[in-house]
Design an enzyme around this catalytic site. Structure first.
Site, PDB file in Angstrom:
ATOM      1  CB  SER B 156      74.981  92.248  31.094  1.00  0.00           C
ATOM      2  OG  SER B 156      73.573  90.367  30.990  1.00  0.00           O
ATOM      3  CG  ASP B 319      68.708  93.333  35.502  1.00  0.00           C
ATOM      4  OD1 ASP B 319      68.501  92.349  36.324  1.00  0.00           O
ATOM      5  OD2 ASP B 319      69.712  94.181  35.436  1.00  0.00           O
ATOM      6  CG  HIS B 352      69.439  92.246  32.091  1.00  0.00           C
ATOM      7  ND1 HIS B 352      70.030  92.555  33.035  1.00  0.00           N
ATOM      8  CD2 HIS B 352      70.403  91.342  31.680  1.00  0.00           C
ATOM      9  CE1 HIS B 352      71.766  92.288  32.865  1.00  0.00           C
ATOM     10  NE2 HIS B 352      71.983  91.121  31.231  1.00  0.00           N
TER      11      HIS B 352
END
Lengths: 403, 403
Positions: B156, B319, B352
C-alpha cells in the site's frame, strides 16, 4: 434521444390519505397518518386505464421525473427516458412518478409538520420500509382510478420498490422493470450507507434531528453525499472525467481540494445540502438497508404470486455498488417462480450512474419490452414492430440475452 | 507460520537529524528540521552489513512491525512476516522499520512540538511527500552504517515508498518488493482520501488543526477511518465476515448501528481515534494523493537508474482499492527499464487487506525471492533451495508467473 425544443411544462400534484382515524398501518405495526404524496404524471390515461406506468425514483430522487417546471432550465431526473417517442413513450403511456414516503420533496417525511405538535417530525417520524413506500404508492394508484399497472420501473432504490410491488401487489402488475438493483443490501452496501449516516449524525448541527429552526447539518450531509457519489461512479468513469487533473486556482490553504475530482465532489456535496433533508437521508438509507425482497422466504417462494407478471431486469457491467451478480439473483428468483424474465447486462463504464445515462440501450430494451407486454394483453402477435430510423440497433442486440 | 511461544521483546528507538542549520530540504523546497524518526530493528546486522532489509509501513502503520513491546499482548503489524523462519527471516536478515515523517507514532509530525513555538506544529507542519519520507529513511539507513539494502519492501503506501526508493536511491538497493500499490493514485483513490479529509475538517473540534489542548476531532476521524475500512475489505470478505447479521442488543435509538457490519465499523472507527492523529491523517493522505512514481517522466524512464535492482511485485485479485492493473503498470515500467521483474497476482478474497493476511503465499514468494537476491550477489548458483516441510507449495506456483 435529443431534448425537445418546446418545453413541456409539468406541475407537481399532491394527494393526502390516512387521515385519523384511518391511518396507515406501517410494516413496523405502527399507525401513521395523514400521509401526503407528491406526484407528477406525463401523457394521458386511456379510457380503459390500461396504459399506466409507475416510475420509481432512486434514493435522493423525487416526483419530478420528466419535463420542466415553470421557469426551470433543467428537466426532471429521467427526462431522457420519459416523453413522446422515448422509452416510456408518453404518446402511448400514462407515466406516474411520486416522491417516496420519508422523502423531502413534497411527500410526508421527517421534515414535514407533525399535526400533533405543529413542529417538524424530526426523529419522531416512524421508521419506514420500502414496503411502506410501495403501500403509499398503491393508494395513489387507486386514487387515480387505476386497477392494474402496465408496468412499474425504477433503478437502484427504485428497483427495490419494483421488487416490493412484485411481492406485495403482483395482481396490480402486468410487468415490472427493476434496474441496477438488489433483493437485499450486502454488508458493503450497508457499510457505505452507515458511514453516510455517521457523517450526518456526527455534525453537531444535526442535534438529534432537531435542526429545522437552526443551522443545518450541512457539512455532515455533504460528506455523506460525497461518499455516495464515489460509489455511483466507476474507477474508469472517474479516470475519464477527471484523471489527475489539478485545479488551476491558487491554493489558499494546505488542504483545499486541488485535484479536479476533489473540487467536483465538494461542489456536488455542497449543492446537495440545498436540496435534501439530512433526516430523510437517515430514514431512507435505513429503509434500503433493511429491505429484503425475499421477506425471509426461500428464493423460489419470493415471487410466487407474480407468475403472470413479465419482468425485464437490467444491470451494468461497471456498477460495483449494485453489481450484476445481485441482478442475476433476481433473475434466478423470478425463474424459480416461473416468471417470464428477460435479463440484460449492459456494457457501460458509468458505474451505478449508468441507469441514468445509458439511455440509448435502455430505450431500445424498454420500448420493445413494453410493446410486447401491451401486445400480450391485446392478444395480438405481430411479427415485427415498426422500426425506428435512428439508433445503433446492433450493439445492444448482441449483448442482450434472455436468462 | 505459527506464533512463537516465547515473546520476542522489542523496543522502539529514535534518531534525530536535520538540526539547524543542517535542516532537510523538502521536495517542496522548504527547509525543515530537526526530524526525529522512530524505528525498530529485528535480527542482527552481519559484519559486512549486507543483510539489511527496510520494511515500510502503510498509511496508518508505525515502526512497530514485529515482536512484542514489554507488556503488550498483540505483536507488531507484520509479525506474521518478520521473525525467525518467516518471510523476512530474522535468522538471516536484519530488518528495519521506521515510522514515516508526518506520522504520530514517534516520528516528527504535525502533533510534534515545534521547537520554535513550544507548541504542536498543527497546520504549521510543512506539506510533505512520499519522497520526503524516503529521504528521511535514507538518513536512518546511513546512520545505521548501511551503504546498501538487501531489499526494501512494503504494501500500500509502503509500496509507494518502495517505488520512491527505486527512483531516488536505486544504487542503495539490491532488490525491491512493492506490494498492492500503485505508481500514482487514481481519481477514485484520491476521492476516498478527500472524503476522509473532509470528514475530519468538518468536525468543529478539528479547529483548523489546533485541537491538541482540547477535545479531539474524534467523530470526524472515526468517519474517515470507517470509509477507509470499507475500501480495505472486499464485497466477498464482508459478506463472509458479517452477512446481514444483526446485533442482538435492544436498539436504544432508531439509528443505532444494528447490523453487525455497522457495529464493527463504528468500533474500529472509535478505536482508531485513540491511536492516530487527525492532522497526520490529513498530511499523509495528501502525500499519497500527490505521489507520482514517474515524476512526470514517461514509463520507460521512470526506473531507468534501477536497472540492477531485482523487483518482486505482488497484487491481490479482490483488491479493488489498489487494483491489480495498477501493479501491472509498475511491472510494465520496470520491464521497459530492463529491470529483472517478477509479478505475482495472488488469489484472495480479502481485498486490499490481503497484503497483511495472505501470509503463506507471501512468505513463499518473498523468502525464495530474497534467497535468489542473496545468491545472485554471492555468485552462487544452486539448483535447489532447502525445501521446507510445511505449507501448500502447489497453490502459489500455479499462480505465479514472471511477467
Amino acid at each position: 434521444m435529443s431534448h425537445q425544443n418546446t418545453k413541456n411544462h409539468v406541475a407537481t400534484q399532491y394527494v393526502t390519505f390516512g387521515n385519523p382515524p384511518d391511518e396507515l398501518t406501517l410494516e413496523s405495526g405502527e399507525s401513521f397518518g395523514p400521509v401526503t404524496l407528491a406526484y407528477e404524471t406525463y401523457g394521458t390515461l386511456n379510457p380503459d386505464k390500461s396504459n399506466a406506468i409507475l416510475v420509481l425514483h432512486a434514493f435522493t430522487g423525487d416526483a419530478h421525473a420528466a419535463g420542466y417546471h415553470e421557469g426551470d432550465t433543467k428537466p426532471g431526473w429521467w427526462d431522457d427516458m420519459i416523453g413522446p417517442g422515448k422509452a416510456f413513450d408518453t404518446d402511448a403511456y400514462f407515466v406516474i412518478c411520486s416522491n417516496v414516503l420519508g422523502g423531502c420533496k413534497g411527500s410526508t417525511g421527517p421534515s414535514s409538520i407533525n399535526p400533533n405538535t405543529g413542529a417538524p417530525y424530526g426523529l419522531d417520524f416512524p421508521l419506514i420500509t420500502i414496503g411502506d413506500m410501495v403501500a403509499c404508492q398503491k393508494r395513489l394508484i387507486e386514487y387515480l382510478g387505476i386497477t392494474q399497472l402496465l408496468s412499474v420501473a425504477g433503478g437502484s432504490m427504485g428497483g427495490m420498490q419494483v421488487l416490493a410491488w412484485l411481492t406485495m401487489y403482483p395482481e396490480f402488475l402486468r410487468s415490472a422493470i427493476p434496474i441496477a438493483t438488489t433483493m437485499k443490501h450486502s454488508p458493503q452496501q450497508i457499510a457505505f450507507n452507515e458511514v453516510g449516516r455517521q457523517a450526518i449524525m456526527s455534525d453537531p448541527h444535526w442535534n438529534s434531528g432537531k435542526y429545522y429552526d437552526g443551522p443545518l447539518p450541512a457539512r455532515g450531509l455533504s460528506v455523506a453525499r460525497m461518499i455516495g457519489h464515489i460509489t455511483y461512479m466507476s474507477d474508469v468513469s472517474m479516470e475519464e472525467k477527471f484523471g489527475r487533473q489539478k485545479k488551476t486556482e491558487v491554493q489558499p490553504f494546505k488542504f483545499t481540494p486541488d485535484f479536479e475530482v476533489e473540487g467536483y465532489l465538494n461542489y456536488r456535496g455542497d449543492n446537495f445540502v440545498k436540496r435534501f433533508d439530512a433526516n430523510s437521508y437517515l430514514y431512507i438509507s435505513k429503509a434500503m438497508d433493511n429491505f429484503d425482497a425475499t421477506r425471509g422466504q426461500t428464493l423460489n417462494k419470493a415471487f410466487e404470486r407474480a407468475r403472470n407478471v413479465q419482468v425485464l431486469i437490467m444491470a451494468f457491467k461497471s456498477d460495483w455498488l449494485y453489481p450484476a451478480y445481485q441482478s442475476q439473483e433476481i433473475v434466478k428468483a423470478c425463474k424459480l417462480c416461473g416468471i417470464e424474465t428477460t435479463y440484460c447486462e449492459i456494457h457501460s463504464t458509468y458505474g451505478h450512474d449508468a441507469f441514468l445515462l445509458e439511455v440509448e440501450e435502455e430505450t431500445h430494451l424498454i420500448s420493445h419490452f413494453l410493446k410486447k407486454v401491451v401486445h400480450a394483453k391485446e392478444g395480438i402477435r405481430k411479427e415485427a414492430y415498426a422500426i425506428r430510423p435512428s439508433g445503433n440497433r446492433r450493439s445492444y442486440f448482441s449483448r442482450l440475452f434472455s436468462a
